[in-house]
Design an enzyme around this catalytic site. Sequence first.
Site, PDB file in Angstrom:
ATOM      1  CB  CYS A   1      -4.806  56.070  50.215  1.00 16.90           C
ATOM      2  SG  CYS A   1      -5.978  55.099  49.242  1.00 16.90           S
TER       3      CYS A   1
ATOM      4  CG  HIS B   1      -1.599  51.970  49.412  1.00 21.65           C
ATOM      5  ND1 HIS B   1      -2.026  51.450  50.614  1.00 21.65           N
ATOM      6  CD2 HIS B   1      -2.690  52.571  48.875  1.00 21.65           C
ATOM      7  CE1 HIS B   1      -3.312  51.725  50.790  1.00 21.65           C
ATOM      8  NE2 HIS B   1      -3.735  52.393  49.740  1.00 21.65           N
TER       9      HIS B   1
ATOM     10  CD  GLU C   1       1.429  51.268  52.061  1.00 21.04           C
ATOM     11  OE1 GLU C   1       0.384  50.674  51.752  1.00 21.04           O
ATOM     12  OE2 GLU C   1       1.626  52.472  51.784  1.00 21.04           O
TER      13      GLU C   1
END
Length: 369
Positions: free
Chosen positions: A257, A343, A345
């Site tokens: 990001c 993202h 995760e």
Amino acid sequence: MTYTTRPQAILLLADGTVFYGKSIGVSGTTFGEVCFNTGMTGYQEIFTDPSYFGQIMVAANVHIGNYGVNAEEIESDSVKISGLVCRNFSFNHSRPDSEGSLYDYFEKQNLVVISDVDTRALVSYIRDNGAMNAVICTDGTPIEELKKQLAQVPNMKGLELASKVSVREPYFFGNPSATHKISALDLGIKTNILRHLAQRDCYIKVFPYNTPFSELQAFEPDGYFLSNGPGDPEPLTEVIATAQQMMASNQPVFGICLGHQILALANGVSTYKMFNGHRGINHPVMNLLTGKGEITSQNHGFAVNREQLEAHPDLEITHYHLNDQTVAGMRMKSKPVFSVQYHPEASPGPHDSSYLFDDFVGLLKTVVH
């Protein structure tokens, strides 16, 4: 508190447009850049994501608060959004592992929220007119006074916010006996990123955003990580210089990001503020290395200049966003350096992109001390 006794509230946009609703009960005024998230779940993770610092969040999902909160689902030490706009706020919740209501959570955090807003109309308006500053007011301040106050709020373009959310002192995460060591620069890091790395036999030392490279290097890591975070990447000149030193070390570097944007700037590729950012857990991305599509979790209002990236002799695009063809991932040809705009995760979100942590650990295994 009943529906009829809840105070009236307004959302005033920078262009003078007003949306009306009700306060959930926390009185006050709050400012920020208004944006919307299209995710249908995961509101607690969204509200505590440091990348949302300085932003008023519009929830596209019609119900917010219906499953309460849980301490395992926070991504930082506090709520990071400036305020919340929603359609239906649920004061009651039902979930077996809920630890309390979202209202009680917001009350402790003193977060100003406006509900009963026509969020479909608001999201459509933002899509057509772009992200802009806004104010939520629940205390009856006259609109003309709010307009004066709103005019003083700085634009997100050129705004450095990583320093507002970064850790003040270094800390460790994971098992000290783990095989791999990582120096992570905290620009607004999410806890689930650290969990993913620790699950892959990594011990992480998390450093403040402005830590000199020499201190990162002193940990003797196998690789470096540049985290997500809020604001415009261009003012982070110290971080960009640190990223250049990371690349010069020839050790693996992974950016997510804001970290992805920093790596682009460190290679001389510019970034720009998007008309509307990407925020949600259902964004389609094409992986050019595999030819497969991925559904991703995204949260960003800035992007990397695609033309400059394609013209760069030592960079290549690895992923792009299927909705607007913006850059979603890149890597260096001559060094073990790669990054993505989204993202992986995925907290909240799908797990399509968790392989990126495996790719990073694979690079760490090649490091010879």
